[in-house]
Scaffold this active site. Structure first.
Site, PDB file in Angstrom:
ATOM      1  N   GLU A  76       9.871  16.810   5.702  1.00  0.00           N
ATOM      2  CA  GLU A  76      10.197  17.397   4.409  1.00  0.00           C
ATOM      3  C   GLU A  76      11.508  18.181   4.456  1.00  0.00           C
ATOM      4  O   GLU A  76      12.274  18.183   3.494  1.00  0.00           O
ATOM      5  CB  GLU A  76       9.057  18.308   3.934  1.00  0.00           C
ATOM      6  CG  GLU A  76       7.775  17.596   3.571  1.00  0.00           C
ATOM      7  CD  GLU A  76       6.880  17.304   4.781  1.00  0.00           C
ATOM      8  OE1 GLU A  76       5.801  16.720   4.588  1.00  0.00           O
ATOM      9  OE2 GLU A  76       7.283  17.656   5.913  1.00  0.00           O
ATOM     10  N   GLY A 332      17.387  17.872  16.585  1.00  0.00           N
ATOM     11  CA  GLY A 332      18.540  17.816  15.709  1.00  0.00           C
ATOM     12  C   GLY A 332      19.572  16.761  16.039  1.00  0.00           C
ATOM     13  O   GLY A 332      20.674  16.787  15.483  1.00  0.00           O
TER      14      GLY A 332
END
Length: 465
Positions: A76, A332
């Site tokens: 999300e 990341g």
């Protein structure tokens, strides 16, 4: 667009249940928690408890108008990131909350610059208890509350409506299973549908299900999924990455198994064994990216058990010609691995998770393989399949299916390149998804620098219900 005139309180049984569960949840976090997550020190745990239970919060963003955005976890957070970037650019401050540790860690990386500049503040989400929510809202004083996909809480929505703070469910999706579960608590669902200001559904079926739960037609809009609007800026390989991967040549086949879950790594490693046994693919490199950081060591042990030559990103070990498996155990950097790979397997799809976002590899022109469990992104999967950018296999027992799809594209890089380009073109066609959803939210926002485009009449779901 007007706010709900008459906020509807959740039923008494829900409020009593939350009151009973609140101390149990506190106990769970403080004394049980996630023992595998080594990042949770005593200090970090104290901050989490303070934030979840309304005791102490960070300082406010250095902006006049603040938007509260809640994204449950990593997926999300990635989905909403481009919209948050745009809102920050337009002059709003953002208070971002997460539920899971994985989502929290992703937010820290994704918005590091905005956090450092005081534009965005980050915390864990407050529990859905009235006093906690009131304390949180009193501190943050948001001009808008924005929830991503399906995360709704009855007390929170009621208090927002009471305080005349608009609430929006962006990129909303409601599966058949979730709809049936919400129907079992019809009174709770009805109160939430009454109190929410706007629902932006990503497909017609979801729009209809929200209407059947009690949402008024004028509150529902329809727009393409925000998953199409991935932020691929971070996909560019830096100079240090180029040095780090200097031993990889364009002739070496590379595939990435991304966002994998328990049950998928074993299947992926078995397939890698089979690929290495093929003369033409004997130098294939697998980049393995587990979804959750608390499983990194577990997956490393699994790779060792298979007796592969492997290296780990977290230990700054370089990829050499002898490296057969590379464990990308950092956060990341997924888009970098997608960019590097010839083929991408997107995880959470060979076990019953629902599948993670295939738009990410498509956005860097990498062909995609997924398993049969893609209920979280089924429409996107169907669209990518229709242009031959994605192949779908079975569950984690379908070793042969995964192997066949990989062998097909790794042995024919021209076909793989064409498939990747097909996916990339499809992503380009949907790049306005974020702009359309933002235009629907704009009437609820205070005036700053942001323009407020007029909605087309065809955007209303009353046209499709």
């Amino acid at each position: 667009m007007t706010l709900s005139a008459s906020p509807l309180p959740p039923p008494l049984y829900y409020r009593l249940l939350i009151k009973l569960l609140k101390p149990l949840y506190y106990f769970k976090i403080k004394y049980i928690g996630d023992k595998k997550d080594k990042s949770i020190s005593g200090h970090v745990l104290k901050d989490e408890l303070n934030q979840r239970f309304g005791k102490i919060y960070p300082a406010l963003p250095q902006r006049q108008q603040i938007i509260w955005c809640h994204a449950v976890s990593l997926g999300e957070t990635n989905t909403i990131a481009p919209m948050i970037d745009e809102l920050l650019t337009q002059g709003f401050g953002v208070w971002l909350t997460n539920t899971t540790h994985t989502g929290y860690a992703r937010s820290q990386i994704c918005f590091a610059h905005a956090i450092a500049d005081g534009q965005l503040v980050h915390s864990y989400v407050p529990v859905d208890a009235p006093q906690v929510i009131k304390s949180f809202l009193q501190h943050v004083q948001p001009c808008l509350a924005m929830f991503v996909e399906t995360e709704l809480w009855a007390n929170t929505l009621y208090i927002l409506a009471q305080q005349q703070i608009p609430s929006v469910l962006v990129n909303a999706r409601l599966s058949e299973k979730s709809w049936q579960n919400y129907q079992k608590i019809a009174a709770v669902s009805h109160s939430m549908m009454q109190n929410i200001s706007l629902i932006i559904a990503q497909d017609n079926e979801s729009a209809k299900r929200f209407r059947q739960l009690g949402a008024a037609s004028h509150k529902i809009r329809r727009a393409s999924s925000l998953k199409w609007s991935v932020n691929s800026v971070s996909s560019k390989l830096t100079q240090s990455d180029a040095l780090f991967t200097q031993n990889i040549t364009t002739k070496r086949p590379i595939w990435v198994a991304a966002s994998t879950h328990a049950g998928e790594e074993a299947a992926v490693l078995k397939v890698q064994q089979q690929l290495l046994n093929q003369p033409q693919l004997s130098h294939t490199l697998l980049v393995l990216v587990p979804r959750h950081p608390e499983r990194f060591d577990e997956v490393a042990e699994m790779i060792e058990a298979f007796d592969f030559q492997y290296a780990r990103r977290s230990q700054q070990q370089s990829i050499t010609e002898q490296t057969q498996v590379y464990l990308a155990d950092t956060m990341g950097e997924l888009m970098r691995w997608y960019q590097m790979a010839d083929v991408a397997f997107v995880g959470g799809s060979m076990v019953d998770i629902g599948g993670h976002n295939p738009v990410e590899p498509a956005s860097v022109a990498t062909p995609i393989i997924m398993g049969k469990y893609t209920q979280s992104c089924d429409q996107i999967v169907a669209q990518l399949q229709a242009v031959d950018a994605l192949q779908q296999v079975g569950d984690n027992e379908d070793i042969a299916g995964l192997y066949k799809s990989l062998e097909f594209w790794l042995n024919d890089k021209m076909l793989a390149k064409q498939a990747g380009q097909n996916g990339y073109q499809l992503v380009c066609q949907h790049q306005d998804a974020m702009d359309k959803q933002l235009a629907m939210i704009c009437p609820l926002l205070p005036s700053l620098n942001i323009s407020k485009p007029t909605l087309a009449t065809g955007d209303k779901t009353s046209d499709v219900l």
